[in-house]
Every structure is written in structure tokens, then in C-alpha cells.
Design an enzyme around this catalytic site. Structure first.
Site, short mmCIF file in Angstrom:
data_model
loop_
_atom_site.label_atom_id
_atom_site.label_comp_id
_atom_site.label_asym_id
_atom_site.label_seq_id
_atom_site.Cartn_x
_atom_site.Cartn_y
_atom_site.Cartn_z
N LYS A 55 0.87 -1.18 0.00
CA LYS A 55 0.00 0.00 0.00
C LYS A 55 0.91 1.23 0.00
CE LYS A 55 -1.97 3.04 1.90
NZ LYS A 55 -1.76 4.45 1.50
N GLU A 77 8.98 1.47 11.53
CA GLU A 77 10.08 2.42 11.35
C GLU A 77 9.46 3.81 11.33
OE1 GLU A 77 12.18 4.90 10.43
OE2 GLU A 77 12.49 4.20 8.38
N CYS A 88 13.72 9.90 7.46
CA CYS A 88 13.53 9.41 8.84
C CYS A 88 14.81 9.54 9.63
CB CYS A 88 13.02 7.98 8.83
SG CYS A 88 13.91 6.93 7.69
N GLU A 107 10.06 15.83 15.67
CA GLU A 107 10.48 15.61 14.28
C GLU A 107 9.77 16.64 13.40
OE1 GLU A 107 9.13 12.02 12.19
OE2 GLU A 107 11.18 11.72 11.52
P1 NAD Z 1 1.61 8.64 7.72
O1 NAD Z 1 2.14 7.83 8.84
O2 NAD Z 1 0.26 9.24 7.86
O3 NAD Z 1 1.56 7.77 6.35
C1 NAD Z 1 2.44 6.71 6.05
C2 NAD Z 1 1.66 5.59 5.35
O4 NAD Z 1 0.66 5.11 6.24
C3 NAD Z 1 0.93 6.02 4.08
O5 NAD Z 1 0.94 4.97 3.14
C4 NAD Z 1 -0.49 6.23 4.58
O6 NAD Z 1 -1.45 6.07 3.57
C5 NAD Z 1 -0.62 5.13 5.61
N1 NAD Z 1 -1.65 5.37 6.61
C6 NAD Z 1 -2.10 6.56 7.09
N2 NAD Z 1 -3.09 6.36 7.99
C7 NAD Z 1 -3.26 5.02 8.09
C8 NAD Z 1 -4.12 4.21 8.85
N3 NAD Z 1 -5.03 4.71 9.69
N4 NAD Z 1 -4.01 2.87 8.72
C9 NAD Z 1 -3.12 2.32 7.89
N5 NAD Z 1 -2.28 3.04 7.12
C10 NAD Z 1 -2.35 4.38 7.22
O7 NAD Z 1 2.68 9.71 7.40
P2 NAD Z 1 2.42 11.09 6.65
O8 NAD Z 1 1.08 11.68 6.91
O9 NAD Z 1 2.75 10.83 5.26
O10 NAD Z 1 3.49 12.00 7.35
C11 NAD Z 1 3.24 12.51 8.66
C12 NAD Z 1 4.51 12.52 9.45
O11 NAD Z 1 5.02 11.18 9.52
C13 NAD Z 1 5.64 13.31 8.85
O12 NAD Z 1 5.57 14.65 9.14
C14 NAD Z 1 6.82 12.63 9.45
O13 NAD Z 1 7.09 13.16 10.72
C15 NAD Z 1 6.41 11.21 9.59
N6 NAD Z 1 6.95 10.37 8.53
C16 NAD Z 1 7.99 9.59 8.81
C17 NAD Z 1 8.54 8.80 7.83
C18 NAD Z 1 9.68 7.91 8.11
O14 NAD Z 1 10.44 7.58 7.21
N7 NAD Z 1 9.84 7.45 9.31
C19 NAD Z 1 8.03 8.82 6.54
C20 NAD Z 1 6.93 9.63 6.26
C21 NAD Z 1 6.41 10.39 7.28
#
Ligand code: NAD
Length: 489
Positions: A179, A254, A288, A387
Site C-alpha cells: 500500500k 520504522e 527518517c 520531528e
Molecule cells: P503517515 O504515517 O500518515 O503515512 C504513512 C503511510 O501510512 C501512508 O501509506 C499512509 O497512507 C498510511 N496510513 C495513514 N493512515 C493510516 C491508517 N489509519 N491505517 C493504515 N495506514 C495508514 O505519514 P504522513 O502523513 O505521510 O506524514 C506525517 C509525518 O510522519 C511526517 O511529518 C513525518 O514526521 C512522519 N513520517 C515519517 C517517515 C519515516 O520515514 N519514518 C516517513 C513519512 C512520514
């Protein structure tokens, strides 16, 4: 070439076929460099996830499950070669989709190829053990795939994260449901085309784009999924872990960090300087393992600040396709988050040591934020604790007995996160003392990131998550150990 995508991005990939998602609905995909509509992606639903999990299960019971480890490895090596052949095209897609400068996207494509090469080569080299046990027994262990694995991937490094998680899972014989993030899907979809062309049996890889709370939640709660791997925010990671708990399945999380680079006064500053800045602004800080905190021993603090500031002043910001040092952030939402942090910095009197210039010619609809160095900061300041996920670094001085080792450790370990740390010192004893006492998953001495370090296990402690990806260790995470005890007399 313009914004030509080269394939229909509005479909899901299930059982080796591209098809319209069950709802027929799509989501817009925007170019963060100018805010323009790029294309539409499928808005996957529970029905698509059900179909994908069923297809994965059928693959395990069919052609995919029948392959030997060496045969699986050969297919991964073919996927690696195709990825490398298409590196330029993948880099272009990532530039359009993520806003990543082209050479950074190309590095990600090369890294994805290398993951597939590493895991392709490793597929038939994961051995069990025989165990000295009671007389009259032979006892042994074998490693088996979990079954259907779910991979929920963010937008910041789609290719690298797919390479490291799907690559390792396939090597161990799992069948995957991927996904991708709704903000950036194109290279994930291109990966589906590569898998097809490489001859990956139908159903071994299925791709369901869509919203997190729809397709993502359906996947993380699905009873047919035997392992989940997630990269993204802490808040969603906690939801994923709760969903995994409902089905009592293992999960790898992660979740990012607030990683420090620690500079002692005896460090080789010429060697350190490029790493100090690059690890903060690479991918516009949306990494990250971004080195978002720079801890500097007080006697060299002013010099390091001045030299970092010089680099910031020289940074060129622009559209991803212009391939400069820094592109836009992923979305208007992410831009607002970063600007919100910069407003907090201003309101709390945090000093701006340097800020890169945003040229007046930038497209009005683009998601640009100025790379910003803030110094000095208190270790407890919000911007030194949370972060930001943008091109913002804070500098924190330290001192005290023994070159401030104890204070540096207290600051470095004093956040909710623990992903990566860098230590710059020529003192061998200090290198090891620091490495052992830093509370995180990776420590780099006199470097940072080891150029991606595909061979090096990666993951965090505390809110940075748990489980290890990358390296050989990931193969253990994507498999389940079975013990067999045979009584023969
Ligand atoms: P997020 O955690 O919302 O999204 C990451 C993934 O999870 C996406 O594929 C999203 O569709 C999915 N997702 C979102 N809600 C979900 C749910 N309820 N159930 C299952 N899957 C779900 O991250 P974001 O909104 O893209 O970014 C928000 C913050 O997350 C950023 O500001 C950053 O701090 C952090 N982030 C960290 C990393 C990392 O590499 N660790 C990567 C992206 C974002």
C-alpha cells in the site's frame, strides 16, 4: 518529455493484472514542484485489499510457493537489473511525484536495484541449524515465510523502502500486498510493471494504492495478513501495532527520529561539514534518519556554526526537475507543518544562524520552504525535540568534564526517539564509549549514513519503532523459525 507518466496510474495491481479498483474512484496526484495535477491514482478499498490478500494467498499455494529459494533469488536479480536499466525514468517519476531532485531520485533507484540484488543473492543462503539435544533425537530449525505480508509505505523514499521491505519479504518466499502513500505512488506502480516483466509469478506482489484510513486500515486489520511492515508517523505506527495486536501478528515499525550528529572539538571538521549539512537537507529534510540535531562541543561551536551557515547560504532551491540541492516538500500540508515550526522558532526567539534563499522565480503553486539553521538552541526546545520533517536543523552546544561526553550523551538520548546517531571524534576510546551508550539503532563514527548501507541492519528504539530492516537481519524478520525434533531410537 514533460509530465508524461508512461503508464495508466489509476489502476490496482492484483494477481498479476492491472485493473480498475473495486470502487472505480480515483485520487488526484499532484506535482509538489508547482502544485499541478500529475495524474490520478486508484482509491483502493477494502474490496481491493481482500482481492489482493486472496491473490497473495493463492500465489503461496501455487506457482510462487512452488519455487525454490534459488529461483526466487533469480527473479529478484532480474527485477534488480530492470530497475537499474530504468533508473533515469524512475528518477524522473520520483522528481515529478515526490519533488525530489533528479540525482537524489536516481540514487534511490540505484539503491532499490541494490536491495533487490542483495536480497536476490541472499534468498538461498538463509540456513537453519541443527541443535545438540537429547540422545536419540535430531533437532533442527528451518526458516519459513510468514505467508502474506502487508507493506505500508510512506512518500519520502518509496523506492528505497519498497526495495528493503518487499525485496526481503519476497526473498524469504512471502507474498506481498503493498500500500503506497497517497501522496506518491508512481515508482511503486512502476515497480509492479518491473515485477511483471521479470516474471514474478502472479499474486506474489499486489499493489493497492489508496488512502491510509481506507486501503491502509483495511490491510493492517486484515485477518489474512501474517506480518506487517510500516514506515511513517508515530501516530499511525501505533494504530498499525494495535491492528496487528488484534490479529496477533508480528509488525516492524520504522517511525522516524530526531537524530543527532555529535561533533567533538578534536574532530576532522573538513570531513564532517558536508555530512552535517547534507544529512539535514537531503530530500528537503524529509528523511527518517535526517540529522536534525547538531550537537557541538563548545570550543568549536562558533566555527561549526559559521561553516554550516556558509553551506546553507550556497544551497540552491528549486523545482525537482531542475535538479538543484533542495526541492519542495511533498505537499501544502507538509509545507504548513514546517512553516509552523519556523513560526515557533521566531516566536520563542530561536536565532536563525542561516537561511537559504527562495528565488522569486519559484512556481507559485510549489511547496517550498527555506532550508534553515537555528543556533544555538536549548536541548529541551520543541524544535530540538520534535520531528519536523523539513529542511530545518538545530545546533546545541555541550561541554563539561571529559570533553562533555556525559552532557552530549544526555542531550543525544534526551528525546522520545532513537533511530540513528553520528559521532565525530579522533579519540578511539570516546568513539566506542559513545557508540555503546547512545540509545538508538545505528551509530556512525566519523561518517553519517554510510552511503545508504544496504547491508547494515536499520531500525529504531523508543518512538522510532522496533524490528530491523536492511542487511541480512531483515530476512529473519520476514521469516518464522520452526523447530523440528525427530526421535529416532
Ligand atoms: P503517515 O504515517 O500518515 O503515512 C504513512 C503511510 O501510512 C501512508 O501509506 C499512509 O497512507 C498510511 N496510513 C495513514 N493512515 C493510516 C491508517 N489509519 N491505517 C493504515 N495506514 C495508514 O505519514 P504522513 O502523513 O505521510 O506524514 C506525517 C509525518 O510522519 C511526517 O511529518 C513525518 O514526521 C512522519 N513520517 C515519517 C517517515 C519515516 O520515514 N519514518 C516517513 C513519512 C512520514
Amino acid at each position: 518529455m514533460g509530465k508524461h507518466i508512461g503508464f495508466d496510474a489509476s489502476q490496482v495491481f492484483i494477481a498479476g493484472r492491472w485493473r480498475t479498483g473495486a470502487s472505480g474512484q480515483t485520487l488526484p496526484l499532484l506535482d509538489p514542484s508547482d502544485g499541478e495535477l500529475l495524474t490520478h491514482i486508484a482509491r483502493g478499498t477494502t474490496a481491493d485489499v481482500d482481492a489482493a490478500v486472496n491473490a497473495a494467498q493463492a500465489a503461496l499455494e501455487g506457482a510462487w510457493g512452488a519455487l525454490t529459494a534459488a529461483e526466487r533469488g533469480r527473479i529478484l536479480l532480474k527485477m534488480s537489473a530492470l530497475t537499474l536499466q530504468r533508473a533515469d525514468e524512475l528518477a524522473r517519476l520520483e522528481a515529478l511525484d515526490v519533488g525530489k531532485p533528479v540525482k537524489q531520485g536516481r540514487a534511490d533507484a540505484v539503491a532499490m536495484a541494490r536491495y533487490l540484488e542483495f536480497y536476490g543473492g541472499a534468498a538461498d543462503k538463509v540456513h537453519g541449524e541443527t541443535i545438540p539435544f537429547a540422545n536419540g533425537y535430531t533437532a533442527l530449525t528451518i526458516r519459513e515465510p510468514h505467508g502474506v505480508t502487508g507493506h505500508i509505505v510512506p512518500w519520502n523514499y518509496p523506492m528505497q523502502i519498497i526495495g528493503r521491505s518487499v525485496g526481503a519479504a519476497l526473498a524469504m518466499g512471502n507474498a506481498c500486498v503493498l500500500k503506497p502513500a497517497e501522496e506518491a505512488c508512481l515508482t511503486a506502480l512502476a515497480f509492479g510493471h518491473i515485477a511483471l516483466e521479470a516474471g514474478l509469478p502472479a499474486g506474489a506482489l499486489n499493489i493497492v494504492p489508496g488512502l491510509g484510513e481506507e486501503a491502509g486500515a483495511a490491510l493492517s486489520g486484515h485477518r489474512g495478513v501474517a506480518h506487517l511492515s510500516f514506515t511513517g508517523s508515530v501516530a499511525v505506527g501505533q494504530l498499525i501495532q494495535a491492528a496487528a495486536a488484534q490479529n496477533t501478528i508480528p509488525v516492524t515499525l520504522e517511525l522516524g527520529g530526531k537524530s543527532p550528529q555529535i561533533v567533538f572539538a578534536d574532530a576532522d571538521l573538513d570531513a564532517a561539514l558536508p555530512f552535517l549539512v547534507n544529512a539535514g537537507i537531503q530530500n528537503c529534510g524529509q528523511t527518517c534518519s535526517a540529522a536534525s540535531r547538531i550537537l557541538v562541543e563548545r570550543p568549536v561551536f562558533d566555527e561549526v556554526r559559521r561553516r554550516m551557515a556558509e553551506r546553507y547560504a550556497a544551497l540552491r532551491v528549486g523545482p525537482a526537475m531542475d535538479d538543484l540541492d533542495v526541492g519542495p516538500v511533498i505537499s501544502p500540508r507538509q509545507r504548513d507543518i514546517v512553516q509552523g515550526f519556523l513560526a515557533i522558532a521566531r516566536d520563542t526567539g530561536l536565532q536563525v544562524a542561516a537561511q537559504a534563499r527562495l528565488p522569486a522565480s519559484l512556481p507559485a503553486g510549489g511547496c517550498y520552504v527555506p532550508p534553515t539553521l537555528l543556533a544555538p538552541a536549548e536541548a529541551s526546545h520543541r524544535l530540538a525535540q520534535e520531528e519536523i520533517f523539513g529542511p530545518v536543523q538545530v545546533m546545541i552546544p555541550f561541554d563539561g568534564p571529559n570533553h562533555g561526553e556525559a552532557e552530549a550523551l544526555a542531550i543525544a538520548n534526551g528525546t522520545n526517539y532513537g533511530l540513528v546517531a553520528g559521532v565525530w571524534t579522533r579519540d578511539g576510546g570516546r568513539q566506542l564509549r559513545m557508540a555503546r551508550q547512545l540509545h538508538c539503532g545505528q551509530v556512525f563514527i566519523n561518517n553519517y549514513g554510510a552511503g545508504g548501507g544496504i547491508e547494515l541492519p536499520f531500525g529504531g528504539v523508543k518512538h522510532s519503532g522496533h524490528g530491523r530492516e536492511k542487511g541480512f537481519e531483515a530476512l529473519y524478520g520476514f521469516s518464522s523459525l520452526k523447530t523440528i525434533a525427530i526421535k529416532h531410537d
